[in-house]
Design a protein around this motif. Structure first.
Motif, PDB file in Angstrom:
ATOM      1  N   LEU A   1      -9.622 -11.532 -28.604  1.00 41.26           N
ATOM      2  CA  LEU A   1      -8.354 -11.268 -29.442  1.00 41.26           C
ATOM      3  C   LEU A   1      -7.262 -12.075 -29.037  1.00 41.26           C
ATOM      4  O   LEU A   1      -6.603 -12.581 -29.765  1.00 41.26           O
ATOM      5  N   ALA A   2      -7.093 -12.276 -28.023  1.00 40.50           N
ATOM      6  CA  ALA A   2      -5.895 -13.316 -27.355  1.00 40.50           C
ATOM      7  C   ALA A   2      -6.324 -14.747 -27.820  1.00 40.50           C
ATOM      8  O   ALA A   2      -5.334 -15.474 -28.257  1.00 40.50           O
ATOM      9  N   GLU A   3      -7.604 -15.205 -27.862  1.00 35.81           N
ATOM     10  CA  GLU A   3      -8.064 -16.440 -28.411  1.00 35.81           C
ATOM     11  C   GLU A   3      -7.574 -16.755 -29.726  1.00 35.81           C
ATOM     12  O   GLU A   3      -7.296 -17.487 -30.202  1.00 35.81           O
ATOM     13  N   ALA A   4      -7.987 -15.371 -30.565  1.00 37.22           N
ATOM     14  CA  ALA A   4      -7.771 -15.482 -32.122  1.00 37.22           C
ATOM     15  C   ALA A   4      -6.292 -15.417 -32.345  1.00 37.22           C
ATOM     16  O   ALA A   4      -6.003 -16.164 -33.118  1.00 37.22           O
ATOM     17  N   ALA A   5      -5.456 -14.900 -31.306  1.00 37.59           N
ATOM     18  CA  ALA A   5      -4.028 -14.721 -31.585  1.00 37.59           C
ATOM     19  C   ALA A   5      -3.564 -16.108 -31.401  1.00 37.59           C
ATOM     20  O   ALA A   5      -2.614 -16.759 -32.255  1.00 37.59           O
ATOM     21  N   ALA A   6      -3.938 -17.006 -30.451  1.00 37.83           N
ATOM     22  CA  ALA A   6      -3.532 -18.324 -30.217  1.00 37.83           C
ATOM     23  C   ALA A   6      -3.779 -19.314 -31.320  1.00 37.83           C
ATOM     24  O   ALA A   6      -3.047 -20.058 -31.871  1.00 37.83           O
ATOM     25  N   ARG A   7      -5.274 -19.173 -31.888  1.00 39.61           N
ATOM     26  CA  ARG A   7      -5.573 -19.870 -32.939  1.00 39.61           C
ATOM     27  C   ARG A   7      -4.807 -19.493 -34.231  1.00 39.61           C
ATOM     28  O   ARG A   7      -4.536 -20.452 -35.014  1.00 39.61           O
TER      29      ARG A   7
END
Length: 498
Positions: free
Chosen positions: A257-263
């Motif tokens: 989720l953190a990676e998806a938020a950054a993307r």
């Protein structure tokens, strides 16, 4: 010595007296009566001259050789009754019971019993059985089966009352009379009880069924409550499990989720750049294309509206002119009609006196004819209304078919109007066969007026153009009569003349 002899003699005499007293003294037991015969005695309650004496419950002296002592038992006796009887209804029954009797305690009863049963006490039961059997048959013969079953005390009481006098003469008393059983060899009693047994069985089955129904309802309600409790428990467990699964999934997906938020942030920025670029291109198109196109469209729309307003004004002027002409014509017609109506009214008033009598005479007949005509008109109006309703329904469902039917009904008039165009033609030559005929008829019908345009469309739908045959190069050339100063020659199989 003399004293001893005297004493011995006295002792012997005493012994002899005691022995004689013992031999002469008789004592009646509580359950027996002593009947002493051989001398005349007076007994209370008993007539004189019986020739015997009765002793009960005490002792008495009996002279041996002069008087005879015999015992009469006062014990209870019983005899079984088994009597075949016939009821008032003619139904054979077998009555079984028991009679408990004894010799009466009074001296009269003991005397009567002593005279009859003193030496035949063992036959006492047979005598009593025969006595009661006779009375029982007589009493049962006057009763019905239902009375015997429902009131056995009545049967017992009547039997005891009937046999009381005979038993008193025998010196006997009845302590108890019981009817044990009533046997029915014909099955009458069983059949009599069958309806009641069936009713009891029916009530029992109904009660059992009602109890079963109530038990089933209670079981179903209990099962429903158990199901509800199980459902609630499963729902709560599922909710708890869902919360646990959600927490586990959240923990597992924290990194993605953190990676998806950054993307997502990157995509948002790229999207904003794209939107700005699209807005720039849209503004460029607005300036280069849309504004000139809107100006051109506005110019054409303005010219079209001006042309439309001019045509509307001309149409309104024509309509106003037509309206004024119609109003003038209506005024003229109204004036002439009023004059004619006044003249007619004057003539009518003059002729009213002469025609009133005739009218009154013919009123009844006219009324009958009017009623008949009204009924006929009513029926015709109903039929026309039904036809109009059906036509309206058909028009709503298939408008083209209805219009085609109306045109078909007016087809003779349409054809006549179209044929009027050929009234001054002596000879006509068709240059293109069937197609030319259809085209000529269509043009002729169109000349009949605006209403004939529909007829032309109907004619075109009913007569589709036929495919013209291929021209034969070797076929004859048909010369035709010049039309409008022009001579036309067409090569085909053969011209058709009309």
């Amino acid at each position: 010595m003399i004293i001893g002899v005297v004493a011995g003699t006295a002792l012997v005499a005493l012994i002899i007296l005691i022995v004689l007293f013992k031999l002469m003294w008789r004592v009646a037991e509580p359950n027996e009566a002593l009947v002493i015969s051989g001398s005349r005695h007076r007994t209370d309650g008993v007539d004189n001259g019986l020739g015997f004496r009765i002793v009960t419950g005490r002792g008495t002296l009996v002279i041996p050789g002069v008087q005879a002592v015999r015992k009469l038992s006062l014990d209870l006796n019983q005899t079984e009754l088994s009597v075949e009887c016939v009821t008032q209804q003619g139904i054979p029954l077998k009555v079984q019971g028991v009679v408990i009797f004894k010799v009466g305690d009074d001296y009269v009863s003991i005397a009567n019993a002593a005279r009859r049963f003193l030496d035949q006490q063992k036959f006492m039961g047979n005598r009593v059985h025969n006595l009661f059997a006779g009375h029982l048959r007589s009493i049962v013969g006057g009763l019905t089966v239902e009375e015997m079953i429902r009131d056995r005390d009545k049967l017992t009481a009547q039997t005891r009352a009937a046999s009381g006098t005979e038993m008193e003469k025998l010196g006997l008393i009845v302590d108890s009379l019981q009817i044990h059983e009533i046997d029915d060899p014909t099955g009458y009693i069983k059949n009599l009880a069958a309806p009641h047994a069936a009713a009891v069985q029916r009530d029992a089955r109904i009660a059992q069924a009602e109890a079963s129904r109530l038990a089933t309802e209670a079981e179903q309600k209990a099962a429903a409550r158990m199901s509800e409790a199980t459902r609630d428990s499963e729902i709560l467990q599922a909710g708890y499990q869902a919360e646990r699964d959600k927490a586990a999934a959240t923990a597992q997906q924290a990194g993605p989720l953190a990676e998806a938020a950054a993307r997502q942030e990157v995509v948002v920025q790229e999207t904003r750049v794209s939107e700005l670029e699209a807005n720039r291109r849209e503004m460029q198109l607005q300036a280069d294309v849309r504004k000139p196109a809107d100006a051109h469209a506005y110019e054409r729309r303005t010219l079209a509206e001006a042309d439309r307003d001019a045509r509307i004004s001309a149409a309104q002027a024509n309509a106003r002119e037509t309206e004024l002409a119609a109003a003038a014509e209506a005024t003229r017609v109204k004036t002439r009609a009023a004059a004619e109506a006044e003249a007619t009214r004057a003539r009518g008033e003059a002729a009213a006196a002469s025609t009133r009598a005739t009218g009154e005479a013919e009123a009844a007949a006219a009324k009958a004819r009017g009623l008949a005509e009204a009924e006929s008109d009513r029926a015709k109006g109903l039929a026309e209304a039904a036809a109009i309703q059906a036509r309206a329904a058909a028009l709503a469902e298939n408008q083209e078919a209805v219009v085609a039917q109306q045109l078909a009904e007016k087809w003779p008039e349409i054809v006549q109007a179209g044929a009027a165009a050929f009234g001054n033609v002596d000879h006509m030559v068709l240059l293109n066969g069937a197609d030319g005929m259809s085209e000529m008829f269509a043009k002729a019908l169109t000349m009949g007026g605006t209403g004939l345009g529909l007829a032309r469309q109907l004619l075109s739908a009913m007569n589709p153009p036929a495919t013209a045959p291929a021209a034969d190069p070797a076929g004859p050339v048909a010369p035709v009569t010049p039309l409008n100063g022009t001579r036309i020659t067409v090569q085909e199989e053969g011209p058709q003349s009309v």
